[in-house]
Design a protein around this motif. Sequence first.
Motif, PDB file in Angstrom:
ATOM      1  N   PRO A 167      58.231  25.115  77.832  1.00 56.09           N
ATOM      2  CA  PRO A 167      58.849  24.459  76.683  1.00 56.09           C
ATOM      3  C   PRO A 167      58.144  24.797  75.377  1.00 56.09           C
ATOM      4  O   PRO A 167      57.011  25.280  75.378  1.00 56.09           O
ATOM      5  CB  PRO A 167      58.725  22.966  77.005  1.00 56.09           C
ATOM      6  N   SER A 168      58.826  24.537  74.274  1.00 53.92           N
ATOM      7  CA  SER A 168      58.285  24.813  72.956  1.00 53.92           C
ATOM      8  C   SER A 168      56.933  24.110  72.778  1.00 53.92           C
ATOM      9  O   SER A 168      56.786  22.946  73.136  1.00 53.92           O
ATOM     10  CB  SER A 168      59.288  24.301  71.915  1.00 53.92           C
ATOM     11  N   GLY A 169      55.974  24.834  72.254  1.00 51.31           N
ATOM     12  CA  GLY A 169      54.671  24.242  71.971  1.00 51.31           C
ATOM     13  C   GLY A 169      53.701  24.265  73.142  1.00 51.31           C
ATOM     14  O   GLY A 169      52.590  23.760  73.028  1.00 51.31           O
ATOM     15  N   CYS A 170      54.077  24.892  74.261  1.00 54.25           N
ATOM     16  CA  CYS A 170      53.182  24.854  75.434  1.00 54.25           C
ATOM     17  C   CYS A 170      52.069  25.889  75.325  1.00 54.25           C
ATOM     18  O   CYS A 170      51.128  25.873  76.114  1.00 54.25           O
ATOM     19  CB  CYS A 170      53.968  25.023  76.728  1.00 54.25           C
ATOM     20  N   GLY A 171      52.159  26.806  74.350  1.00 57.70           N
ATOM     21  CA  GLY A 171      51.048  27.738  74.135  1.00 57.70           C
ATOM     22  C   GLY A 171      51.359  29.192  74.454  1.00 57.70           C
ATOM     23  O   GLY A 171      50.445  30.020  74.515  1.00 57.70           O
ATOM     24  N   LYS A 172      52.621  29.535  74.605  1.00 59.35           N
ATOM     25  CA  LYS A 172      52.983  30.908  74.980  1.00 59.35           C
ATOM     26  C   LYS A 172      52.572  31.908  73.897  1.00 59.35           C
ATOM     27  O   LYS A 172      51.917  32.905  74.186  1.00 59.35           O
ATOM     28  CB  LYS A 172      54.506  31.013  75.223  1.00 59.35           C
ATOM     29  N   SER A 173      52.971  31.607  72.646  1.00 61.51           N
ATOM     30  CA  SER A 173      52.650  32.552  71.562  1.00 61.51           C
ATOM     31  C   SER A 173      51.152  32.621  71.333  1.00 61.51           C
ATOM     32  O   SER A 173      50.612  33.691  71.031  1.00 61.51           O
ATOM     33  CB  SER A 173      53.340  32.136  70.262  1.00 61.51           C
ATOM     34  N   THR A 174      50.484  31.482  71.485  1.00 56.14           N
ATOM     35  CA  THR A 174      49.029  31.465  71.323  1.00 56.14           C
ATOM     36  C   THR A 174      48.385  32.442  72.300  1.00 56.14           C
ATOM     37  O   THR A 174      47.527  33.252  71.931  1.00 56.14           O
ATOM     38  CB  THR A 174      48.488  30.038  71.560  1.00 56.14           C
ATOM     39  N   HIS A 234      62.248  31.607  76.301  1.00 56.20           N
ATOM     40  CA  HIS A 234      62.667  30.243  76.596  1.00 56.20           C
ATOM     41  C   HIS A 234      63.739  30.255  77.658  1.00 56.20           C
ATOM     42  O   HIS A 234      64.070  29.246  78.238  1.00 56.20           O
ATOM     43  CB  HIS A 234      63.377  29.658  75.347  1.00 56.20           C
ATOM     44  N   GLU A 244      59.536  36.470  72.722  1.00 52.25           N
ATOM     45  CA  GLU A 244      60.937  36.072  72.508  1.00 52.25           C
ATOM     46  C   GLU A 244      61.703  37.082  71.671  1.00 52.25           C
ATOM     47  O   GLU A 244      62.283  36.740  70.631  1.00 52.25           O
ATOM     48  CB  GLU A 244      61.004  34.700  71.838  1.00 52.25           C
ATOM     49  N   TYR A 298      42.448  25.109  68.708  1.00 51.43           N
ATOM     50  CA  TYR A 298      42.589  25.373  67.275  1.00 51.43           C
ATOM     51  C   TYR A 298      41.678  24.430  66.494  1.00 51.43           C
ATOM     52  O   TYR A 298      41.078  24.803  65.508  1.00 51.43           O
ATOM     53  CB  TYR A 298      44.037  25.182  66.825  1.00 51.43           C
ATOM     54  N   GLN A 299      41.636  23.153  66.972  1.00 49.37           N
ATOM     55  CA  GLN A 299      40.714  22.195  66.368  1.00 49.37           C
ATOM     56  C   GLN A 299      39.825  21.640  67.463  1.00 49.37           C
ATOM     57  O   GLN A 299      40.237  21.594  68.630  1.00 49.37           O
ATOM     58  CB  GLN A 299      41.479  21.027  65.727  1.00 49.37           C
ATOM     59  N   THR A 307      44.650  23.537  73.298  1.00 49.16           N
ATOM     60  CA  THR A 307      45.991  24.127  73.308  1.00 49.16           C
ATOM     61  C   THR A 307      46.229  24.911  74.594  1.00 49.16           C
ATOM     62  O   THR A 307      47.299  24.866  75.168  1.00 49.16           O
ATOM     63  CB  THR A 307      46.170  25.043  72.082  1.00 49.16           C
TER      64      THR A 307
HETATM   65  N1  LIG Z   1      47.313  28.218  63.767  1.00 51.49           N
HETATM   66  C1  LIG Z   1      47.411  27.055  64.408  1.00 51.49           C
HETATM   67  N2  LIG Z   1      46.623  26.005  64.093  1.00 51.49           N
HETATM   68  C2  LIG Z   1      46.713  24.832  64.760  1.00 51.49           C
HETATM   69  N3  LIG Z   1      47.561  24.614  65.782  1.00 51.49           N
HETATM   70  C3  LIG Z   1      48.367  25.622  66.158  1.00 51.49           C
HETATM   71  C4  LIG Z   1      48.352  26.879  65.477  1.00 51.49           C
HETATM   72  N4  LIG Z   1      49.274  27.690  66.077  1.00 51.49           N
HETATM   73  C5  LIG Z   1      49.852  26.952  67.055  1.00 51.49           C
HETATM   74  N5  LIG Z   1      49.302  25.710  67.095  1.00 51.49           N
HETATM   75  C6  LIG Z   1      49.666  24.643  68.074  1.00 51.49           C
HETATM   76  O1  LIG Z   1      49.395  25.096  69.368  1.00 51.49           O
HETATM   77  C7  LIG Z   1      50.416  24.688  70.282  1.00 51.49           C
HETATM   78  C8  LIG Z   1      51.015  25.897  70.960  1.00 51.49           C
HETATM   79  O2  LIG Z   1      51.730  26.662  70.015  1.00 51.49           O
HETATM   80  P1  LIG Z   1      52.457  28.011  70.406  1.00 51.49           P
HETATM   81  O3  LIG Z   1      53.013  28.608  69.173  1.00 51.49           O
HETATM   82  O4  LIG Z   1      51.538  28.842  71.207  1.00 51.49           O
HETATM   83  O5  LIG Z   1      53.625  27.458  71.353  1.00 51.49           O
HETATM   84  P2  LIG Z   1      54.839  28.254  72.036  1.00 51.49           P
HETATM   85  O6  LIG Z   1      54.754  27.950  73.496  1.00 51.49           O
HETATM   86  O7  LIG Z   1      54.841  29.670  71.618  1.00 51.49           O
HETATM   87  O8  LIG Z   1      56.107  27.489  71.425  1.00 51.49           O
HETATM   88  P3  LIG Z   1      57.549  28.073  71.021  1.00 51.49           P
HETATM   89  O9  LIG Z   1      58.291  28.192  72.323  1.00 51.49           O
HETATM   90  O10 LIG Z   1      58.117  26.984  70.156  1.00 51.49           O
HETATM   91  O11 LIG Z   1      57.382  29.360  70.308  1.00 51.49           O
HETATM   92  C9  LIG Z   1      51.405  23.877  69.454  1.00 51.49           C
HETATM   93  O12 LIG Z   1      51.121  22.527  69.623  1.00 51.49           O
HETATM   94  C10 LIG Z   1      51.141  24.344  68.040  1.00 51.49           C
HETATM   95  O13 LIG Z   1      51.446  23.319  67.123  1.00 51.49           O
END
Ligand SMILES: Nc1ncnc2c1ncn2[C@@H]1O[C@H](COP(=O)(O)OP(=O)(O)OP(=O)(O)O)[C@@H](O)[C@H]1O
Length: 377
Positions: free
Chosen positions: A38-45, A193, A160, A13-14, A19
């Motif tokens: 776990p939360s924040g590991c990048g699944k939604s990304t 999750h 989810e 992202y930066q 990520t």
């Molecule tokens: N648009 C964005 N800009 C910058 N960083 C982002 C952006 N979207 C997500 N992130 C970061 O990327 C990482 C992964 O986020 P992501 O939403 O993919 O996690 P996740 O595994 O889906 O978490 P969760 O289980 O909480 O939904 C996190 O650290 C989040 O803060």
Amino acid sequence: MTSLSICNVGKQYQKGATTLENINLEIRSGEFLILVGPSGCGKSTLMNMIAGLESVSSGQILLNQQDITHAAPSQRDIAMVFQSYALYPNMNVYDNIAFGLQIRKWPKDEIDAEVQRVAKLLQIDHLLKRKPAQLSGGQQQRVAMGRALARRPKVYLFDEPLSNLDAKLRVEMRTEVKKLHQRLGTTIVYVTHDQIEAMTLADRIAVMKDGVIQQLGTPQEIYQQPNNLFVASFIGSPAMNFIPVTVQHTAQGRFVELKDQSGTCLQLALPAGLAVKTDQQLVLGLRPEAFSEVQPHKLSQAQVQQGEFLVEMTEPTGPDTLTLLRINGAEVTARVAPQANPQAGAKLPLMLDASQALFFDPVSGERLRALAQPAAA
Ligand SMILES: Nc1ncnc2c1ncn2[C@@H]1O[C@H](COP(=O)(O)OP(=O)(O)OP(=O)(O)O)[C@@H](O)[C@H]1O
Ligand SMILES: [Mg+2]
């Protein structure tokens, strides 16, 4: 036939903050693939990149061998169901489901037939005139799913979808999702999750941590042969027990000791071919079901032994009573039949089946594997 290939995909992202790192996934036609972590590991990304809602920093995404890495979402033939349903609040259920088809300029009678088909499938055909606000969480969830189903895409992405539902509805919807997949046979990538959801729905599970896939395998493989301590601790409820042990050696061979505070001590032979040295510290992984009430007919099995362990606490769940022990200083959960009547502060005869024992390197966290033995001459 639909195949989806994620090849060396990365996301930043930066600049400088990774990520997702080198994600490789080969999703087979008709497969139900689950991403957990776990939360924040990048699944939604990762899901958003597959759907085309987020740009890909490196690597490629192929749908049926076609490069869709930079294709617009509307050109991908992939439908996504979000955690927050994202229904149009001012449209009724019918229009919510029909909307994607209207945009694609389907003829009116075909749209009508499709909405009716999907609504019947999801058992929401009596709700078509209602607005989302007049529906329960589970019904909204079905409408969101209906909207995805009506498009008949090649691939469904679910991020989810059940996480907003209460426990009972969640279990019901889990069964519905599984039936739906069995009936339609479409390719599904599904984020959760909930490791029970993962175990019960998936053909294969990808376990992620910090933007890296730790292991990809069938639920059984992930449960029985986790690659490392992270995967071992993430999957399974109650969690796998981790017991610190030291490799010992006598003329009979190599073993580790399990001691509780009452002086009970069991010796566990190490698997042949495990590349460890005498005095080396290891982590022994045992699932709670490895400890159970004594079942005499099993005592003759090679890896089964018994001992009396001091019970620290009990947690009845109904079908079993989780019984907390302390072994080599670590808290250990045993899954015991309630009839064995474990009592805190008392000793309880237990059986240990070490056939599923796993050994991990405490520093790297990796599971130690037994090397193949040379065939006997
Ligand atoms: N648009 C964005 N800009 C910058 N960083 C982002 C952006 N979207 C997500 N992130 C970061 O990327 C990482 C992964 O986020 P992501 O939403 O993919 O996690 P996740 O595994 O889906 O978490 P969760 O289980 O909480 O939904 C996190 O650290 C989040 O803060
Ligand atoms: Mg997410």
